[in-house]
Design a protein around this motif. Structure first.
Motif, PDB file in Angstrom:
ATOM      1  N   SER A  53      -1.271  -4.086  -9.639  1.00 20.44           N
ATOM      2  CA  SER A  53      -2.517  -4.774  -9.957  1.00 20.44           C
ATOM      3  C   SER A  53      -3.630  -3.786 -10.305  1.00 20.44           C
ATOM      4  O   SER A  53      -3.748  -2.724  -9.693  1.00 20.44           O
ATOM      5  CB  SER A  53      -2.955  -5.636  -8.775  1.00 20.44           C
ATOM      6  N   GLY A  54      -4.441  -4.157 -11.271  1.00 20.66           N
ATOM      7  CA  GLY A  54      -5.588  -3.342 -11.635  1.00 20.66           C
ATOM      8  C   GLY A  54      -6.790  -3.614 -10.767  1.00 20.66           C
ATOM      9  O   GLY A  54      -7.798  -2.902 -10.847  1.00 20.66           O
ATOM     10  N   LYS A  55      -6.705  -4.642  -9.927  1.00 19.71           N
ATOM     11  CA  LYS A  55      -7.819  -5.010  -9.068  1.00 19.71           C
ATOM     12  C   LYS A  55      -7.540  -4.603  -7.630  1.00 19.71           C
ATOM     13  O   LYS A  55      -6.425  -4.777  -7.129  1.00 19.71           O
ATOM     14  CB  LYS A  55      -8.064  -6.519  -9.143  1.00 19.71           C
ATOM     15  N   VAL A  56      -8.568  -4.087  -6.974  1.00 15.64           N
ATOM     16  CA  VAL A  56      -8.461  -3.684  -5.579  1.00 15.64           C
ATOM     17  C   VAL A  56      -9.507  -4.450  -4.774  1.00 15.64           C
ATOM     18  O   VAL A  56     -10.679  -4.482  -5.151  1.00 15.64           O
ATOM     19  CB  VAL A  56      -8.704  -2.164  -5.417  1.00 15.64           C
ATOM     20  N   THR A  57      -9.082  -5.071  -3.694  1.00 16.45           N
ATOM     21  CA  THR A  57     -10.018  -5.822  -2.861  1.00 16.45           C
ATOM     22  C   THR A  57     -10.719  -4.890  -1.885  1.00 16.45           C
ATOM     23  O   THR A  57     -10.256  -3.770  -1.620  1.00 16.45           O
ATOM     24  CB  THR A  57      -9.286  -6.920  -2.068  1.00 16.45           C
ATOM     25  N   GLU A  58     -11.831  -5.361  -1.335  1.00 15.92           N
ATOM     26  CA  GLU A  58     -12.583  -4.561  -0.365  1.00 15.92           C
ATOM     27  C   GLU A  58     -11.819  -4.389   0.946  1.00 15.92           C
ATOM     28  O   GLU A  58     -12.132  -3.496   1.728  1.00 15.92           O
ATOM     29  CB  GLU A  58     -13.936  -5.223  -0.094  1.00 15.92           C
ATOM     30  N   THR A  59     -10.834  -5.243   1.174  1.00 17.52           N
ATOM     31  CA  THR A  59     -10.080  -5.171   2.424  1.00 17.52           C
ATOM     32  C   THR A  59      -9.014  -4.082   2.409  1.00 17.52           C
ATOM     33  O   THR A  59      -8.449  -3.766   3.447  1.00 17.52           O
ATOM     34  CB  THR A  59      -9.419  -6.526   2.727  1.00 17.52           C
ATOM     35  N   LEU A  60      -8.729  -3.534   1.224  1.00 16.03           N
ATOM     36  CA  LEU A  60      -7.734  -2.463   1.159  1.00 16.03           C
ATOM     37  C   LEU A  60      -8.268  -1.242   1.897  1.00 16.03           C
ATOM     38  O   LEU A  60      -9.394  -0.807   1.683  1.00 16.03           O
ATOM     39  CB  LEU A  60      -7.434  -2.097  -0.299  1.00 16.03           C
ATOM     40  N   GLY A  61      -7.464  -0.702   2.781  1.00 18.50           N
ATOM     41  CA  GLY A  61      -7.894   0.439   3.593  1.00 18.50           C
ATOM     42  C   GLY A  61      -8.289   1.641   2.756  1.00 18.50           C
ATOM     43  O   GLY A  61      -7.802   1.831   1.633  1.00 18.50           O
ATOM     44  N   LYS A  62      -9.154   2.479   3.317  1.00 20.70           N
ATOM     45  CA  LYS A  62      -9.625   3.665   2.606  1.00 20.70           C
ATOM     46  C   LYS A  62      -8.472   4.590   2.247  1.00 20.70           C
ATOM     47  O   LYS A  62      -8.439   5.168   1.158  1.00 20.70           O
ATOM     48  CB  LYS A  62     -10.646   4.408   3.465  1.00 20.70           C
ATOM     49  N   GLY A  63      -7.508   4.719   3.147  1.00 21.05           N
ATOM     50  CA  GLY A  63      -6.373   5.599   2.881  1.00 21.05           C
ATOM     51  C   GLY A  63      -5.562   5.149   1.689  1.00 21.05           C
ATOM     52  O   GLY A  63      -5.186   5.958   0.831  1.00 21.05           O
ATOM     53  N   TYR A  64      -5.291   3.844   1.607  1.00 22.16           N
ATOM     54  CA  TYR A  64      -4.539   3.319   0.473  1.00 22.16           C
ATOM     55  C   TYR A  64      -5.348   3.424  -0.813  1.00 22.16           C
ATOM     56  O   TYR A  64      -4.805   3.703  -1.890  1.00 22.16           O
ATOM     57  CB  TYR A  64      -4.149   1.859   0.720  1.00 22.16           C
ATOM     58  N   ALA A  65      -6.656   3.189  -0.729  1.00 23.03           N
ATOM     59  CA  ALA A  65      -7.512   3.306  -1.911  1.00 23.03           C
ATOM     60  C   ALA A  65      -7.493   4.743  -2.441  1.00 23.03           C
ATOM     61  O   ALA A  65      -7.403   4.971  -3.657  1.00 23.03           O
ATOM     62  CB  ALA A  65      -8.932   2.876  -1.574  1.00 23.03           C
ATOM     63  N   LEU A  66      -7.555   5.717  -1.541  1.00 22.57           N
ATOM     64  CA  LEU A  66      -7.482   7.114  -1.943  1.00 22.57           C
ATOM     65  C   LEU A  66      -6.132   7.442  -2.557  1.00 22.57           C
ATOM     66  O   LEU A  66      -6.037   8.193  -3.533  1.00 22.57           O
ATOM     67  CB  LEU A  66      -7.733   8.021  -0.733  1.00 22.57           C
ATOM     68  N   GLN A  67      -5.076   6.867  -1.990  1.00 23.62           N
ATOM     69  CA  GLN A  67      -3.743   7.118  -2.519  1.00 23.62           C
ATOM     70  C   GLN A  67      -3.608   6.579  -3.936  1.00 23.62           C
ATOM     71  O   GLN A  67      -3.016   7.219  -4.810  1.00 23.62           O
ATOM     72  CB  GLN A  67      -2.682   6.472  -1.605  1.00 23.62           C
ATOM     73  N   ARG A  68      -4.169   5.381  -4.180  1.00 24.45           N
ATOM     74  CA  ARG A  68      -4.165   4.830  -5.534  1.00 24.45           C
ATOM     75  C   ARG A  68      -4.928   5.746  -6.486  1.00 24.45           C
ATOM     76  O   ARG A  68      -4.472   6.021  -7.604  1.00 24.45           O
ATOM     77  CB  ARG A  68      -4.784   3.432  -5.541  1.00 24.45           C
ATOM     78  N   GLU A  69      -6.071   6.237  -6.056  1.00 26.24           N
ATOM     79  CA  GLU A  69      -6.864   7.130  -6.897  1.00 26.24           C
ATOM     80  C   GLU A  69      -6.081   8.390  -7.241  1.00 26.24           C
ATOM     81  O   GLU A  69      -6.124   8.879  -8.378  1.00 26.24           O
ATOM     82  CB  GLU A  69      -8.166   7.494  -6.190  1.00 26.24           C
ATOM     83  N   GLU A  70      -5.365   8.934  -6.265  1.00 23.67           N
ATOM     84  CA  GLU A  70      -4.574  10.135  -6.505  1.00 23.67           C
ATOM     85  C   GLU A  70      -3.467   9.860  -7.509  1.00 23.67           C
ATOM     86  O   GLU A  70      -3.221  10.660  -8.421  1.00 23.67           O
ATOM     87  CB  GLU A  70      -3.980  10.633  -5.193  1.00 23.67           C
TER      88      GLU A  70
END
Length: 293
Positions: free
Chosen positions: A212-229
């Protein structure tokens, strides 16, 4: 055919959190894993084995929380790494140094090894490599090249054993007595379809999967960083429809981590990943547990 190898580990402090010295039986190489807090020990006279030519791997985290690494070489690796914690642009946590017991590694050899390691890490796309450019090295003779290729294979094995897994792409075990099952997440409304397999290292999303190209606010910071990487490394590529496609296999620590990256919100991997029959991973695990009992 892979043969078993004997790895020796020495803990000078008798503590797993201190320096760790590695050597393989019948290999001239040697390695030491050093916490950054003990980096001065390398030039205190306690580690003369590494005040000689070699290569080294440095890893840590950026201020944003991204995992980072740097690869280098020197004719005195113990001395060379002393300034890195202050100059690499990320918070260094530990260093892994390699040298040879027989003093047969030359400047040409370590330059070749450095170049090969940078190439491997760049291809694997498992960590942000902060090396600006790959070094230019002169060609080795056939005999020297054969020796360095063997040295490199053993170096990679020791590095992986020490927890430096970014030199190889995620491997999916496809042979053995029991076939490796494939699992899927499919969401037609979002035009998402991801495919994954379990491996000895973790849970691997296969190339060609869509996230998905969309990320919800509930996604943990660690997972969000992993997606960015993954996006920064080119593992996840933005498609015209706004979703992402995996350009190569990607390793995750758990099915839930993989499911969260695909869906863009916290997800239960055992519930979301299903086999070709529609049976969830969690149900298969329960069945396996019952069979063992």
């Amino acid at each position: 055919m892979n043969h078993g190898k004997q790895l020796r580990l020495f803990l000078p402090d008798g503590s797993a959190s201190g320096p760790r010295y590695y050597e393989l039986v019948n290999w001239t190489g040697q390695a030491v894993l050093m916490p950054v807090s003990r980096i001065k020990d390398l030039v205190s006279g306690e580690w003369p084995e590494f005040e000689r030519p070699g290569v080294y791997l440095v890893r840590g985290e950026s201020q944003e929380g991204h995992h980072c690494a740097y690869i280098g070489e020197s004719e005195n690796v113990a001395k060379r790494v002393q300034g890195h914690p202050a100059t690499l642009g990320f918070d260094v946590t530990e260093l892994l140094l390699f040298s040879s017991k027989d003093d047969n590694l030359t400047k040409s050899h370590v330059l070749w090894l450095e170049s090969a390691l940078i190439e491997l890490a760049t291809y694997a796309k498992r960590i942000k490599l902060t090396n600006s450019t790959a070094p230019i090295t002169k060609a080795l003779s056939k005999a020297e090249l054969a020796t360095m290729l063997e040295f490199l294979e053993n170096l990679k094995l020791v590095a992986q054993t020490a927890g430096f897994h970014f030199l190889e792409r995620a491997k999916v075990r496809s042979t053995g007595a029991v076939p490796v099952a494939q699992f899927y997440i499919q969401k037609q409304k979002q035009d998402l379809k991801a495919q994954a397999m379990q491996s000895d290292e973790g849970f691997v999303i296969l190339a060609g999967s869509r996230a998905s190209g969309k990320v919800t606010e509930t996604l943990g910071k660690g997972y969000a960083l992993q997606r960015e990487e993954l996006i920064e490394q080119g593992v996840m590529k933005l498609e015209p429809d706004g979703n992402y496609v995996f350009t190569s296999d990607a390793l995750f620590t758990s099915p839930s981590a993989a499911a969260a990256i695909v869906s863009g919100y916290p997800s239960s991997g055992p519930a979301m990943w299903k086999d070709e029959r529609g049976v969830s991973l969690g149900e298969l695990l329960e069945r396996s547990k019952g069979s063992e009992v």
